[in-house]
Design a protein around this motif. Structure first.
Motif, short mmCIF file in Angstrom:
data_model
loop_
_atom_site.label_atom_id
_atom_site.label_comp_id
_atom_site.label_asym_id
_atom_site.label_seq_id
_atom_site.Cartn_x
_atom_site.Cartn_y
_atom_site.Cartn_z
N GLN A 292 0.73 -1.20 -0.07
CA GLN A 292 -0.06 0.07 0.04
C GLN A 292 0.80 1.24 0.00
O GLN A 292 1.76 1.46 0.90
CB GLN A 292 -0.72 -0.01 1.18
N VAL A 293 0.57 2.10 -0.75
CA VAL A 293 1.49 3.41 -1.00
C VAL A 293 1.02 4.26 0.26
O VAL A 293 -0.21 4.40 0.57
CB VAL A 293 1.24 3.84 -2.40
N GLN A 294 1.91 4.91 0.43
CA GLN A 294 2.02 5.93 1.88
C GLN A 294 2.60 7.15 1.61
O GLN A 294 3.58 6.91 1.09
CB GLN A 294 1.99 5.08 3.11
N LEU A 295 1.92 8.21 1.98
CA LEU A 295 2.69 9.59 1.65
C LEU A 295 2.32 10.33 2.84
O LEU A 295 1.25 10.48 3.33
CB LEU A 295 1.95 10.28 0.43
N VAL A 296 3.50 10.97 3.47
CA VAL A 296 3.41 11.61 4.57
C VAL A 296 4.21 12.97 4.51
O VAL A 296 5.30 12.99 4.15
CB VAL A 296 3.85 10.85 5.96
N ALA B 106 7.33 11.76 2.61
CA ALA B 106 7.95 10.47 2.59
C ALA B 106 6.99 9.65 2.06
O ALA B 106 5.98 9.52 2.30
CB ALA B 106 8.19 10.17 3.96
N ALA B 107 7.73 8.83 0.99
CA ALA B 107 7.08 7.98 0.08
C ALA B 107 7.08 6.46 0.43
O ALA B 107 8.51 6.23 0.52
CB ALA B 107 6.95 8.29 -1.25
N SER B 108 6.35 5.64 0.18
CA SER B 108 6.59 3.97 0.84
C SER B 108 5.57 3.30 -0.05
O SER B 108 4.41 3.89 -0.10
CB SER B 108 6.81 4.03 2.09
N GLY B 109 5.91 1.98 -0.15
CA GLY B 109 5.06 1.00 -0.77
C GLY B 109 4.90 0.81 -2.23
O GLY B 109 4.27 0.31 -2.80
N PHE B 110 6.04 1.75 -2.96
CA PHE B 110 6.17 1.43 -4.35
C PHE B 110 6.87 0.11 -4.78
O PHE B 110 8.00 0.19 -4.18
CB PHE B 110 6.87 2.63 -4.93
N HIS B 111 6.13 -0.87 -5.62
CA HIS B 111 6.96 -1.98 -6.14
C HIS B 111 7.24 -1.81 -7.29
O HIS B 111 8.18 -2.70 -7.75
CB HIS B 111 5.71 -3.00 -5.82
N TYR B 112 7.03 -0.87 -7.94
CA TYR B 112 7.47 -0.61 -9.42
C TYR B 112 7.92 0.59 -9.54
O TYR B 112 7.78 1.49 -8.83
CB TYR B 112 6.34 -0.70 -10.51
N ALA C 43 0.89 9.31 -8.82
CA ALA C 43 0.19 8.53 -9.60
C ALA C 43 0.82 7.32 -9.99
O ALA C 43 2.24 6.96 -10.23
CB ALA C 43 0.18 9.24 -10.95
N TYR C 44 0.28 6.07 -9.68
CA TYR C 44 1.00 4.70 -9.57
C TYR C 44 -0.08 3.46 -10.06
O TYR C 44 -1.06 3.58 -9.43
CB TYR C 44 1.47 4.46 -8.40
N GLY C 45 0.48 2.76 -10.82
CA GLY C 45 -0.55 1.52 -11.21
C GLY C 45 -1.39 1.76 -12.07
O GLY C 45 -2.22 0.96 -12.40
N GLY C 46 -1.56 2.99 -12.82
CA GLY C 46 -2.43 3.27 -13.81
C GLY C 46 -1.78 3.97 -14.99
O GLY C 46 -0.49 3.69 -15.08
N SER C 47 -2.50 4.89 -15.74
CA SER C 47 -1.61 5.69 -16.61
C SER C 47 -1.94 7.24 -16.26
O SER C 47 -2.88 7.60 -15.52
CB SER C 47 -2.35 5.23 -17.94
N TRP C 48 -1.13 7.86 -16.62
CA TRP C 48 -1.02 9.52 -16.31
C TRP C 48 -0.30 10.58 -17.65
O TRP C 48 0.60 9.66 -18.33
CB TRP C 48 -0.50 9.81 -15.26
N ASN D 270 -3.82 8.93 -7.87
CA ASN D 270 -4.78 8.15 -7.01
C ASN D 270 -4.32 7.86 -5.45
O ASN D 270 -4.99 6.97 -4.87
CB ASN D 270 -4.84 6.62 -7.83
N TYR D 271 -3.13 8.45 -5.14
CA TYR D 271 -2.54 8.38 -3.72
C TYR D 271 -2.39 9.81 -3.18
O TYR D 271 -1.82 10.64 -4.04
CB TYR D 271 -1.50 7.44 -3.74
#
Length: 126
Positions: free
Chosen positions: A1-5, A23-29, A98-103, A114-115
């Motif tokens: 799960q992407v988290q942004l703080v 601070a960003a976390s949860g990116f797998h790609y 923007a992650y996991g889709g298109s932009w 989306n996050y």
């Protein structure tokens, strides 16, 4: 799960500077786009600056030459350096991904993201 703080907001006089961090976390790609948006009371949320995974950057006309977006890939931190601040920069600032889709490349469009983080307040007094 992407988290942004977000962090780094505060109060400053016109002409001053602030640096926001996200601070960003949860990116797998490795392909994602990150941006800063802001929302002033009674106004729509607007894109301020975006940094895409290929290094493409875009800025809103209202902040060009004053704000700088950057990223520390090792620490997974997104920054927004804000110089020559004006009272009209007063707003809640949000980090977005923007992650996991298109932009669109380095998009400043709300619908592409989306996050979202929870926001950090920036107040600029005259």
């Amino acid at each position: 799960q992407v988290q942004l703080v977000e962090s780094g907001g505060g109060s400053v006089q016109a002409g001053g500077s602030l640096r926001l961090s996200c601070a960003a976390s949860g990116f797998h790609y490795s392909s994602y786009c990150m941006a800063w948006f802001r929302q002033a009371p009674g106004k729509a949320r607007e894109g301020v600056a975006a940094l895409d995974s290929d290094g493409t950057i875009s800025y809103a006309d209202s902040v060009k030459g004053r704000f700088t977006i950057s990223k520390d890939k090792v620490k997974n931190l997104l920054y927004l350096q804000m110089d020559s601040l004006k009272p009209e920069d007063t707003a809640m600032y949000y980090c977005a991904a923007a992650y996991g889709g298109s932009w669109s490349p380095a998009s400043l469009m709300l619908a592409d993201y989306n996050y979202w983080g929870q926001g950090t307040q920036v107040t600029v007094s005259s």
